[in-house]
Scaffold this motif. Structure first.
Motif, PDB file in Angstrom:
ATOM      1  N   GLU A   6       0.840  -1.189   0.000  1.00 53.29           N
ATOM      2  CA  GLU A   6       0.000   0.000   0.000  1.00 53.29           C
ATOM      3  C   GLU A   6       0.884   1.251   0.000  1.00 53.29           C
ATOM      4  N   GLN A   7       0.378   2.319  -0.619  1.00 48.74           N
ATOM      5  CA  GLN A   7       1.102   3.584  -0.562  1.00 48.74           C
ATOM      6  C   GLN A   7       1.062   4.095   0.866  1.00 48.74           C
ATOM      7  N   PRO A   8       2.196   4.326   1.500  1.00 50.32           N
ATOM      8  CA  PRO A   8       2.175   4.739   2.897  1.00 50.32           C
ATOM      9  C   PRO A   8       1.657   6.153   3.055  1.00 50.32           C
ATOM     10  N   THR A   9       1.026   6.394   4.185  1.00 54.19           N
ATOM     11  CA  THR A   9       0.630   7.747   4.528  1.00 54.19           C
ATOM     12  C   THR A   9       1.707   8.327   5.424  1.00 54.19           C
ATOM     13  N   VAL A  10       2.326   9.391   4.972  1.00 54.26           N
ATOM     14  CA  VAL A  10       3.433   9.975   5.717  1.00 54.26           C
ATOM     15  C   VAL A  10       2.994  11.320   6.248  1.00 54.26           C
ATOM     16  N   ALA A  11       2.705  11.387   7.535  1.00 60.52           N
ATOM     17  CA  ALA A  11       2.289  12.629   8.133  1.00 60.52           C
ATOM     18  C   ALA A  11       3.521  13.461   8.472  1.00 60.52           C
ATOM     19  N   GLN A  12       3.554  14.695   7.964  1.00 65.75           N
ATOM     20  CA  GLN A  12       4.695  15.580   8.182  1.00 65.75           C
ATOM     21  C   GLN A  12       6.003  14.832   7.961  1.00 65.75           C
ATOM     22  N   PRO A  13       6.229  14.275   6.750  1.00 69.29           N
ATOM     23  CA  PRO A  13       7.346  13.367   6.528  1.00 69.29           C
ATOM     24  C   PRO A  13       8.711  13.990   6.756  1.00 69.29           C
ATOM     25  N   THR A  55      12.886  16.181  -3.325  1.00 66.33           N
ATOM     26  CA  THR A  55      12.987  14.813  -2.815  1.00 66.33           C
ATOM     27  C   THR A  55      12.894  13.803  -3.947  1.00 66.33           C
ATOM     28  N   LEU A  56      13.445  12.624  -3.706  1.00 64.27           N
ATOM     29  CA  LEU A  56      13.447  11.559  -4.703  1.00 64.27           C
ATOM     30  C   LEU A  56      12.031  11.108  -5.045  1.00 64.27           C
ATOM     31  N   ASP A  57      11.119  11.139  -4.066  1.00 63.38           N
ATOM     32  CA  ASP A  57       9.748  10.675  -4.279  1.00 63.38           C
ATOM     33  C   ASP A  57       9.085  11.385  -5.456  1.00 63.38           C
ATOM     34  N   PRO A  79       8.222   2.855 -14.844  1.00 62.38           N
ATOM     35  CA  PRO A  79       8.978   2.837 -13.584  1.00 62.38           C
ATOM     36  C   PRO A  79       8.201   2.175 -12.452  1.00 62.38           C
ATOM     37  N   ASP A  80       8.919   1.349 -11.692  1.00 58.58           N
ATOM     38  CA  ASP A  80       8.311   0.580 -10.602  1.00 58.58           C
ATOM     39  C   ASP A  80       9.036   0.811  -9.280  1.00 58.58           C
ATOM     40  N   LEU A  81      10.336   1.031  -9.357  1.00 62.53           N
ATOM     41  CA  LEU A  81      11.156   1.187  -8.162  1.00 62.53           C
ATOM     42  C   LEU A  81      12.368   2.048  -8.498  1.00 62.53           C
ATOM     43  N   GLU A  85      22.131   2.546   1.079  1.00 66.78           N
ATOM     44  CA  GLU A  85      21.224   2.418  -0.066  1.00 66.78           C
ATOM     45  C   GLU A  85      19.801   2.616   0.426  1.00 66.78           C
ATOM     46  N   PHE A  86      18.971   3.135  -0.477  1.00 69.25           N
ATOM     47  CA  PHE A  86      17.551   3.252  -0.158  1.00 69.25           C
ATOM     48  C   PHE A  86      16.763   3.322  -1.453  1.00 69.25           C
ATOM     49  N   GLY A  87      15.477   3.117  -1.346  1.00 70.09           N
ATOM     50  CA  GLY A  87      14.638   3.078  -2.536  1.00 70.09           C
ATOM     51  C   GLY A  87      13.333   3.817  -2.339  1.00 70.09           C
ATOM     52  N   VAL A  88      12.610   3.965  -3.438  1.00 69.82           N
ATOM     53  CA  VAL A  88      11.256   4.519  -3.428  1.00 69.82           C
ATOM     54  C   VAL A  88      10.404   3.651  -4.343  1.00 69.82           C
ATOM     55  N   GLY A  89       9.362   3.031  -3.798  1.00 63.24           N
ATOM     56  CA  GLY A  89       8.437   2.256  -4.599  1.00 63.24           C
ATOM     57  C   GLY A  89       7.410   3.160  -5.252  1.00 63.24           C
TER      58      GLY A  89
END
Length: 244
Positions: free
Chosen positions: A34-41, A66-68, A127-129, A232-236
């Motif tokens: 699921e797409q996360p809900t990020v409050a005040q990320p 941001t990368l997102d 794009p997926d990831l 390392e880090f990613g964005v789905g």
């Protein structure tokens, strides 16, 4: 289906990082969190790289903070080249697990401070990831995750709750195994993150540093003395398209 299989493995490997965002669904369908809900990320983790990534001269639009927001799930090679500049978007192999590579796209291929690996969905070729692998990268996520953020910093922003991680020295080392019910649990962007040992004085890794397939805690004496760092880090990109 190899690239999707890798993505499954990648997200499953970092399942605990995002599991709280999808507690029931992830074990059955790890490919579709699921797409996360990020409050005040931005307040979740203070980024080590607060300054925005500099926009290259040949890009058609300013880069997002941001990368997102950099890539949309409905982007094509042509749309990214139009937006970021043709030289900044290339078709190439992207690294997978255990030395395997997959066809994908690479953004800013000649600039390790901006480089992004784009993994494609096998069925749509969209794009997926996104993955960041360069230690020099200036990218950060909207939740503040960035290269060189230390485990000690994560613990401090996790209400001091211990963080569990897998030992280093193997393909799936440095994975977060649990947030201990702290502030970061369920508040991070889907896509995962990985830790690596820091640079040791004289390149001499101390004996008994967390290594191997065991699970360790941030309370480990050597992990506290020499905190691991995000490497390392990613964005789905499964959720709704986000326009910058």
């Amino acid at each position: 289906m190899r690239s999707n299989a890798f993505r499954l493995h990648f997200l499953a490997a970092f399942a605990v990082t995002t599991a709280a965002c999808t507690p029931a669904k992830l074990p059955q369908e790890p490919a579709k969190p699921e797409q996360p809900t990020v409050a005040q990320p931005a307040a979740v983790v203070a980024s080590a790289n607060a300054a925005p990534v500099a926009t290259p001269a040949n890009a058609q639009q300013a880069l997002p903070d941001t990368l997102d927001a950099l890539v949309h799930k409905d982007d094509t090679l042509a749309s990214l080249r139009q937006r970021l500049g043709a030289k900044n978007v290339v078709e190439d192999q992207v690294p997978g697990a255990e030395g395997e590579d997959f066809p994908g796209w690479v953004l800013f291929p000649d600039d390790p401070t901006r480089r992004v690996y784009v993994y494609l969905d096998d069925s749509t070729r969209r794009p997926d990831l996104l993955r960041i692998l360069d230690s020099e990268s200036q990218w950060r996520r909207s939740d503040g995750i960035a290269m060189r953020v230390t485990l000690a910093e994560l613990v401090a922003r996790n209400d001091g709750k211990p963080i569990k991680f897998s030992g280093f020295g193997w393909d799936y080392g440095g994975q977060i195994q649990g947030w201990g019910g702290g502030k970061l649990e369920g508040k991070l962007v889907a896509g995962g993150l990985g830790l690596c040992p820091p640079e040791f004085p004289g390149d001499n890794e101390p004996a008994n540093y967390p290594t191997g397939e065991e699970t360790y805690s941030s309370t480990n004496a050597l992990a506290k003395k020499y905190p691991p760092v995000i490497c390392e880090f990613g964005v789905g990109l499964d959720g709704p398209t986000k326009k910058p």
